[in-house]
Design a protein around this motif. Structure first.
Motif, PDB file in Angstrom:
ATOM      1  N   ASP A 129      -1.360  -2.290  15.671  1.00 18.75           N
ATOM      2  CA  ASP A 129      -2.053  -2.411  14.383  1.00 18.75           C
ATOM      3  C   ASP A 129      -2.846  -1.154  14.069  1.00 18.75           C
ATOM      4  O   ASP A 129      -2.958  -0.745  12.899  1.00 18.75           O
ATOM      5  CB  ASP A 129      -2.963  -3.641  14.367  1.00 18.75           C
ATOM      6  N   LEU A 130      -3.378  -0.483  15.102  1.00 15.28           N
ATOM      7  CA  LEU A 130      -4.098   0.771  14.884  1.00 15.28           C
ATOM      8  C   LEU A 130      -3.128   1.891  14.517  1.00 15.28           C
ATOM      9  O   LEU A 130      -3.433   2.741  13.668  1.00 15.28           O
ATOM     10  CB  LEU A 130      -4.898   1.143  16.129  1.00 15.28           C
ATOM     11  N   ARG A 179       2.701  -2.116   2.999  1.00 11.07           N
ATOM     12  CA  ARG A 179       1.367  -1.729   3.471  1.00 11.07           C
ATOM     13  C   ARG A 179       1.008  -0.322   2.998  1.00 11.07           C
ATOM     14  O   ARG A 179      -0.127  -0.049   2.615  1.00 11.07           O
ATOM     15  CB  ARG A 179       1.332  -1.809   4.995  1.00 11.07           C
ATOM     16  N   TYR A 180       1.986   0.565   3.002  1.00 14.45           N
ATOM     17  CA  TYR A 180       1.770   1.943   2.577  1.00 14.45           C
ATOM     18  C   TYR A 180       1.407   2.011   1.098  1.00 14.45           C
ATOM     19  O   TYR A 180       0.618   2.862   0.679  1.00 14.45           O
ATOM     20  CB  TYR A 180       3.032   2.757   2.849  1.00 14.45           C
ATOM     21  N   THR A 195      -0.343   4.726   7.758  1.00 12.93           N
ATOM     22  CA  THR A 195      -0.405   4.448   6.324  1.00 12.93           C
ATOM     23  C   THR A 195      -1.298   5.421   5.577  1.00 12.93           C
ATOM     24  O   THR A 195      -1.256   5.470   4.344  1.00 12.93           O
ATOM     25  CB  THR A 195      -0.916   3.018   6.074  1.00 12.93           C
ATOM     26  N   ARG A 196      -2.084   6.196   6.295  1.00 13.68           N
ATOM     27  CA  ARG A 196      -2.978   7.163   5.647  1.00 13.68           C
ATOM     28  C   ARG A 196      -2.446   8.586   5.714  1.00 13.68           C
ATOM     29  O   ARG A 196      -3.147   9.534   5.370  1.00 13.68           O
ATOM     30  CB  ARG A 196      -4.369   7.085   6.283  1.00 13.68           C
ATOM     31  N   SER A 256      -5.484   6.234  -0.762  1.00  6.78           N
ATOM     32  CA  SER A 256      -5.736   7.450   0.014  1.00  6.78           C
ATOM     33  C   SER A 256      -6.013   8.609  -0.922  1.00  6.78           C
ATOM     34  O   SER A 256      -5.326   8.783  -1.922  1.00  6.78           O
ATOM     35  CB  SER A 256      -4.530   7.770   0.901  1.00  6.78           C
ATOM     36  N   GLU A 278      -2.362   1.476  10.870  1.00  8.63           N
ATOM     37  CA  GLU A 278      -3.457   1.928  10.014  1.00  8.63           C
ATOM     38  C   GLU A 278      -3.506   3.448   9.923  1.00  8.63           C
ATOM     39  O   GLU A 278      -3.812   4.011   8.869  1.00  8.63           O
ATOM     40  CB  GLU A 278      -4.791   1.391  10.548  1.00  8.63           C
ATOM     41  N   ILE A 279      -3.198   4.113  11.015  1.00  2.43           N
ATOM     42  CA  ILE A 279      -3.204   5.583  11.001  1.00  2.43           C
ATOM     43  C   ILE A 279      -2.030   6.115  10.179  1.00  2.43           C
ATOM     44  O   ILE A 279      -2.196   7.017   9.339  1.00  2.43           O
ATOM     45  CB  ILE A 279      -3.140   6.130  12.444  1.00  2.43           C
ATOM     46  N   VAL A 332      -2.544   0.868   0.530  1.00  2.00           N
ATOM     47  CA  VAL A 332      -3.642   1.666   1.092  1.00  2.00           C
ATOM     48  C   VAL A 332      -3.969   2.809   0.142  1.00  2.00           C
ATOM     49  O   VAL A 332      -3.131   3.668  -0.127  1.00  2.00           O
ATOM     50  CB  VAL A 332      -3.275   2.218   2.482  1.00  2.00           C
TER      51      VAL A 332
END
Length: 420
Positions: free
Chosen positions: A47-48, A83-84, A54-55, A89, A51-52, A87
């Motif tokens: 999951d981490l 998900r992308y 997607t940014r 950014s 999250e990384i 987010v």
């Protein structure tokens, strides 16, 4: 004798030293096996990692697909693509797409003249003078943008283009049943997304009308699901009509303006999931023929932005479609000190709305210098931004005066892989 003793002592010392080194080596290997001699970095939770990733910019993601099979499957998955998209950014400024097309082809065949169409892309929220991208052979008529994808028409066929992955897909031609020689024909494509089943669908409305009897309108409707093995499927609807706008999709429903054979202005809705059409009476004071109106999203609801009086007295009518199917009207009045930003001699076309709720207006024709108007509905504030570095269409593969299309893609980069 002394030399012999010295040599023997030296040999015994070297033998003992080598044995000690071997013992130390064996001890190190045992410690390594027990994990006592070196540090092992803990595995990063999935999951981490998501999250990384997607940014990150999309170009980095395309390279990272080569890291491992797991990363490649993750980045190509529909879950990660959605998900992308969600987010926000700062690395993703909104982009403006301009389509220049010099030909109108009614043959419904694939176009083999790539230099006759150009898709331009700008990015920068302030001056649009940076990061100009020219895509020869891309772009077409009646552009629609949705969730990072662009839909346009080339020679009667629907074309989908993902500017992030540079993937382009042309849908197969439709064999219409109402094609009549001598009649006037028109078609328009719409792009919708079902948030429940996570499906993308392209809707086509084909209209055949008699040039002698304008009140005789026949229309048929087709739907294409963007998935492996997808094909056109005809949808029955007993209300013939002619679409006048490309419309927009909100919450899994496509909305567009149209008129019937009795020249009655209507709003047509299409539920992307159930694939059902419906008709809503448009506000009586509006006309689908007028160029100075179109749908926008206002507070999560579809609304008609009517800006005919903006140039004269700074007034705009906003008609919001409420949940009960009724229309509520809101009159907006531009500040008098900003009326000079609107050129009375140049008609305006509504393009889209930004995530900040600003309505984007552009000149209906190419002009120099080219500019964009941002109308903040909440603050009744208008700002004007000139596009610096707008290329000369005569030098970029376009001959004569091209058809001009303009669409905004607001912080939407889609890495979805198009499959048909």
């Amino acid at each position: 004798m002394r030399l012999s003793v010295a040599l023997i002592s030296s040999f015994q010392w070297k033998k003992r030293s080598s044995k000690a080194i071997m013992r130390r080596g064996r001890k190190r290997r045992r410690r390594r096996q027990r994990g006592e001699d070196f540090f092992v970095a803990p595995e990063i939770p999935l999951d981490l990692v998501i999250e990384i990733l997607t940014r990150l910019p999309h170009k980095s993601l395309m390279r990272f697909k080569c890291v491992s099979k797991q990363w490649s499957s993750l980045i190509r998955s529909r879950f990660f693509s959605n998900r992308y998209l969600t987010v926000a950014s700062p690395l993703r400024p909104h982009r403006l797409y301009i389509s220049l097309v010099d030909h109108k082809c009614d043959s419904r065949e694939v176009c083999h003249s790539p230099r006759e169409s150009v898709l331009l892309s700008f990015s920068s929220p302030s001056s649009f003078d940076q990061d100009l991208t020219t895509m020869q052979g891309m772009g077409g008529l009646h552009m629609v943008t949705l969730r990072g994808l662009i839909l346009y028409i080339v020679c009667g066929k629907a074309c989908l283009y993902n500017p992030t992955t540079r993937q382009s897909v042309t849908l197969p031609a439709i064999k219409f049943n109402i094609f009549v020689q001598g009649n006037e024909h028109s078609l328009l494509y719409f792009l919708g997304h079902d948030p429940v089943l996570d499906q993308y669908k392209v809707v086509c409305t084909f209209v055949s009308s008699s040039s002698q009897d304008l009140e005789t309108i026949i229309s048929e409707h087709w739907v294409f699901v963007l998935e492996v093995g997808g094909s056109w499927k005809r949808i029955e609807f007993d209300q013939p009509h002619t679409p006048t706008r490309s419309g927009l999709c909100i919450g899994g429903v496509i909305y567009y303006l149209a008129f019937t054979s009795m020249f009655q202005d209507i709003v047509v809705t299409f539920d992307v999931r159930s694939e059902e059409f419906n008709i809503i009476q448009a506000p009586l004071v509006l006309s689908a023929y007028v160029d100075s109106l179109d749908f926008i999203e206002y507070g999560g609801k579809p609304a008609i932005f009517y800006h005919t009086s903006l140039k004269e007295n700074g007034l705009v009518d906003l008609w919001v479609l409420e949940n009960a199917g009724n229309w509520s009207r809101k009159v907006l009045s531009l500040q008098p000190c900003q009326l000079h930003l609107v050129d009375n001699d140049i008609p305006l076309t509504l393009v889209d709305t930004t995530q900040n709720g600003e309505v984007v207006l552009v000149p209906s024709d190419l002009c120099s210098p080219f500019y964009i108007l941002y109308y903040d509905i909440q603050k009744n504030h208008l700002r004007k931004v000139e596009i610096q570095g707008m290329p000369d269409h005569k030098k970029d593969g376009i001959k004569g005066t091209p058809d001009f299309g303009f669409k905004l893609m607001d912080k939407s980069e889609s890495i979805i892989h198009l499959e048909t």
